[in-house]
Design a protein around this motif. Sequence first.
Motif, mmCIF file in Angstrom:
data_model
loop_
_atom_site.group_PDB
_atom_site.id
_atom_site.type_symbol
_atom_site.label_atom_id
_atom_site.label_comp_id
_atom_site.label_asym_id
_atom_site.label_seq_id
_atom_site.Cartn_x
_atom_site.Cartn_y
_atom_site.Cartn_z
ATOM 1 N N PRO A 177 -12.553 119.539 26.697
ATOM 2 C CA PRO A 177 -11.237 119.487 27.264
ATOM 3 C C PRO A 177 -10.751 118.477 28.226
ATOM 4 O O PRO A 177 -11.772 117.806 29.058
ATOM 5 C CB PRO A 177 -11.190 120.993 28.051
ATOM 6 N N SER A 178 -9.588 118.432 28.510
ATOM 7 C CA SER A 178 -8.912 117.263 29.260
ATOM 8 C C SER A 178 -9.491 117.538 30.932
ATOM 9 O O SER A 178 -9.364 118.953 31.246
ATOM 10 C CB SER A 178 -7.456 117.168 29.165
ATOM 11 N N GLY A 179 -9.973 116.548 31.544
ATOM 12 C CA GLY A 179 -10.220 116.770 32.856
ATOM 13 C C GLY A 179 -11.612 117.156 33.300
ATOM 14 O O GLY A 179 -11.994 117.594 34.442
ATOM 15 N N THR A 180 -12.507 117.189 32.102
ATOM 16 C CA THR A 180 -13.885 117.690 32.486
ATOM 17 C C THR A 180 -14.682 116.669 32.643
ATOM 18 O O THR A 180 -15.995 116.988 32.885
ATOM 19 C CB THR A 180 -14.403 118.270 31.180
ATOM 20 N N GLY A 181 -14.364 115.419 32.715
ATOM 21 C CA GLY A 181 -15.181 114.008 33.282
ATOM 22 C C GLY A 181 -15.489 113.353 31.988
ATOM 23 O O GLY A 181 -16.581 112.649 32.278
ATOM 24 N N LYS A 182 -15.027 113.134 31.009
ATOM 25 C CA LYS A 182 -15.472 112.498 29.777
ATOM 26 C C LYS A 182 -15.474 110.825 30.031
ATOM 27 O O LYS A 182 -16.316 110.370 29.654
ATOM 28 C CB LYS A 182 -14.787 112.681 28.434
ATOM 29 N N SER A 183 -14.232 110.504 30.342
ATOM 30 C CA SER A 183 -14.198 108.998 30.934
ATOM 31 C C SER A 183 -15.175 108.638 32.002
ATOM 32 O O SER A 183 -15.867 107.478 31.712
ATOM 33 C CB SER A 183 -12.671 108.688 31.369
ATOM 34 N N THR A 184 -15.265 109.457 33.034
ATOM 35 C CA THR A 184 -16.075 109.165 33.964
ATOM 36 C C THR A 184 -17.770 109.213 33.430
ATOM 37 O O THR A 184 -18.479 108.298 34.095
ATOM 38 C CB THR A 184 -16.156 110.230 35.272
ATOM 39 N N SER A 185 -18.166 109.844 32.484
ATOM 40 C CA SER A 185 -19.409 109.995 31.913
ATOM 41 C C SER A 185 -19.710 108.999 30.771
ATOM 42 O O SER A 185 -20.798 108.770 30.368
ATOM 43 C CB SER A 185 -19.656 111.428 31.329
ATOM 44 N N ALA A 186 -18.581 108.260 30.506
ATOM 45 C CA ALA A 186 -18.672 107.632 29.065
ATOM 46 C C ALA A 186 -19.712 106.377 29.223
ATOM 47 O O ALA A 186 -20.320 106.095 28.263
ATOM 48 C CB ALA A 186 -17.269 107.137 28.616
ATOM 49 N N LEU A 187 -19.509 105.559 30.479
ATOM 50 C CA LEU A 187 -20.414 104.613 30.554
ATOM 51 C C LEU A 187 -21.869 104.745 30.683
ATOM 52 O O LEU A 187 -22.756 104.026 30.027
ATOM 53 C CB LEU A 187 -19.883 103.856 31.852
ATOM 54 N N ALA A 188 -22.094 106.067 31.338
ATOM 55 C CA ALA A 188 -23.454 106.485 31.591
ATOM 56 C C ALA A 188 -24.215 106.646 30.210
ATOM 57 O O ALA A 188 -25.267 106.482 29.757
ATOM 58 C CB ALA A 188 -23.801 107.377 32.434
ATOM 59 N N LEU A 189 -23.306 107.480 29.139
ATOM 60 C CA LEU A 189 -23.753 107.794 27.793
ATOM 61 C C LEU A 189 -23.738 106.552 27.017
ATOM 62 O O LEU A 189 -25.062 106.566 26.397
ATOM 63 C CB LEU A 189 -22.723 108.806 27.099
ATOM 64 N N ALA A 190 -23.184 105.766 27.099
ATOM 65 C CA ALA A 190 -23.141 104.361 26.379
ATOM 66 C C ALA A 190 -24.182 103.609 26.999
ATOM 67 O O ALA A 190 -24.937 103.114 25.923
ATOM 68 C CB ALA A 190 -21.838 103.354 26.690
ATOM 69 N N HIS A 191 -24.712 103.669 27.969
ATOM 70 C CA HIS A 191 -26.103 103.031 28.458
ATOM 71 C C HIS A 191 -27.103 103.425 27.939
ATOM 72 O O HIS A 191 -27.992 102.950 27.633
ATOM 73 C CB HIS A 191 -25.924 103.079 30.082
ATOM 74 N N ARG A 192 -27.321 104.974 27.970
ATOM 75 C CA ARG A 192 -28.362 105.623 27.338
ATOM 76 C C ARG A 192 -28.640 105.619 26.061
ATOM 77 O O ARG A 192 -29.683 105.294 25.546
ATOM 78 C CB ARG A 192 -27.701 107.198 27.577
ATOM 79 N N PHE A 193 -27.430 105.434 24.980
ATOM 80 C CA PHE A 193 -27.841 105.065 23.722
ATOM 81 C C PHE A 193 -27.508 103.810 23.327
ATOM 82 O O PHE A 193 -27.218 103.359 22.060
ATOM 83 C CB PHE A 193 -26.837 106.281 23.120
ATOM 84 N N LYS A 194 -27.443 102.749 24.239
ATOM 85 C CA LYS A 194 -27.059 101.315 24.013
ATOM 86 C C LYS A 194 -25.898 101.015 22.878
ATOM 87 O O LYS A 194 -26.022 100.442 22.187
ATOM 88 C CB LYS A 194 -28.401 100.752 23.376
ATOM 89 N N ILE A 195 -24.691 101.887 23.482
ATOM 90 C CA ILE A 195 -23.605 101.671 22.825
ATOM 91 C C ILE A 195 -22.602 100.884 23.414
ATOM 92 O O ILE A 195 -22.622 100.714 24.741
ATOM 93 C CB ILE A 195 -22.703 102.979 22.817
#
Length: 276
Positions: A9-27
Motif C-alpha cells: 500500500p501507499s505510504g508503507t515505505g517502498k521507495s525508502t526500502s528500494a535501494l537497500a533491496l536493490a543492493h541486497r539482490f544486486k539490482i
Amino acid sequence: MEIYALYGPSGTGKSTSALALAHRFKISAIIDDGILIFQGRKVAGQSAKYEKTTIQAVKRAIFLDESHRKEVIQALKENPIERLLILGTSQKMIKRIQDALELPTIEHFVHISDIRSSSEIKAALFERETKGRHAIPIPRLQVEQDFISRLISRVEKIILSSKKEEYGETTIVHPQFHAGQIHVSEAVLKKLVLKSCRDLPFVHEISKIKVEMSAEPVITLHLSLKLASGESIQNLSHQIQKSIYQEFLEHLNLEVGEIDLLITTVQWKMQSPVTS
C-alpha cells in the motif's frame, strides 16, 4: 533481463526500502512512480510525485502517456540492465507497468511486509499522514529545480556498497497532490503516555516524558512508584510499558519501538495493622 517487484500500500515505505533491496539482490535499475533509475541515477521518465493531483500521479506511474512510455522503453534498451526492480501498490499495478514497458515476465514478487516490520510500516504510514512526506530514490540534484525550492525536505540516506561505493540516494519531497495531512503534536503524544499511566494505581508521579519519532516511536519516562510490600518493580514496569504500547496502537495505529522507564523514587504503602 531478470525482473523483481516490490509491492504494498501507499505510504508503507517502498521507495525508502528500494535501494537497500536493490543492493541486497544486486539490482542495477529501478522503476518507481514513472521514472527509470539506473545505478543510482535517474535516466528517463518523470516522477508521479511531481503531479498536482492523485489521478494525474496514478496515470504517470503506470505510463499512460505515450511519449513518457516510449522515452522509458528506449532508455531500458540503451542501458545494460541485467536486473530491474519495479515498485507498485499491488501486483496488478506492477503487471500493468510490465505490459506498458514491454518487459519480460516478473520472476520475483516481494511484499513490503517481507522486508519491513509491522512497526516500521505503521511508522511510515504515520509519517505519510502527518507530514505528507514521499521518498524518491534519486539524488537531490536530479530533482527538478522548481520542485526543490518548494517541496524538498531533506536527503534521507545514502546506500553504500560493501566497497563503499555510492549505491543510491533517497530524497524526501512533499507532493502537491498530498493534502489534508493530520497534525499530531508532541503534546498530544505525551498526553497519550499520561493517559495510559493514569489508571495504574502504583504510578505515583510522572516527572518527565520524552517522545522521539524516528523509524519507530521511542518513549522515555521518568516516574515514581508506590508499592505494597512484596510487589515486583520489574513486573509493574512491564505493566506500564504494555499500557503505553496498547494506547499508541489503539489511537494512532503505531507500534512503539522502545519504552525506557527511569524509576526515580519508590514509596512503600503502609500495611493495615492486623486486628484479632
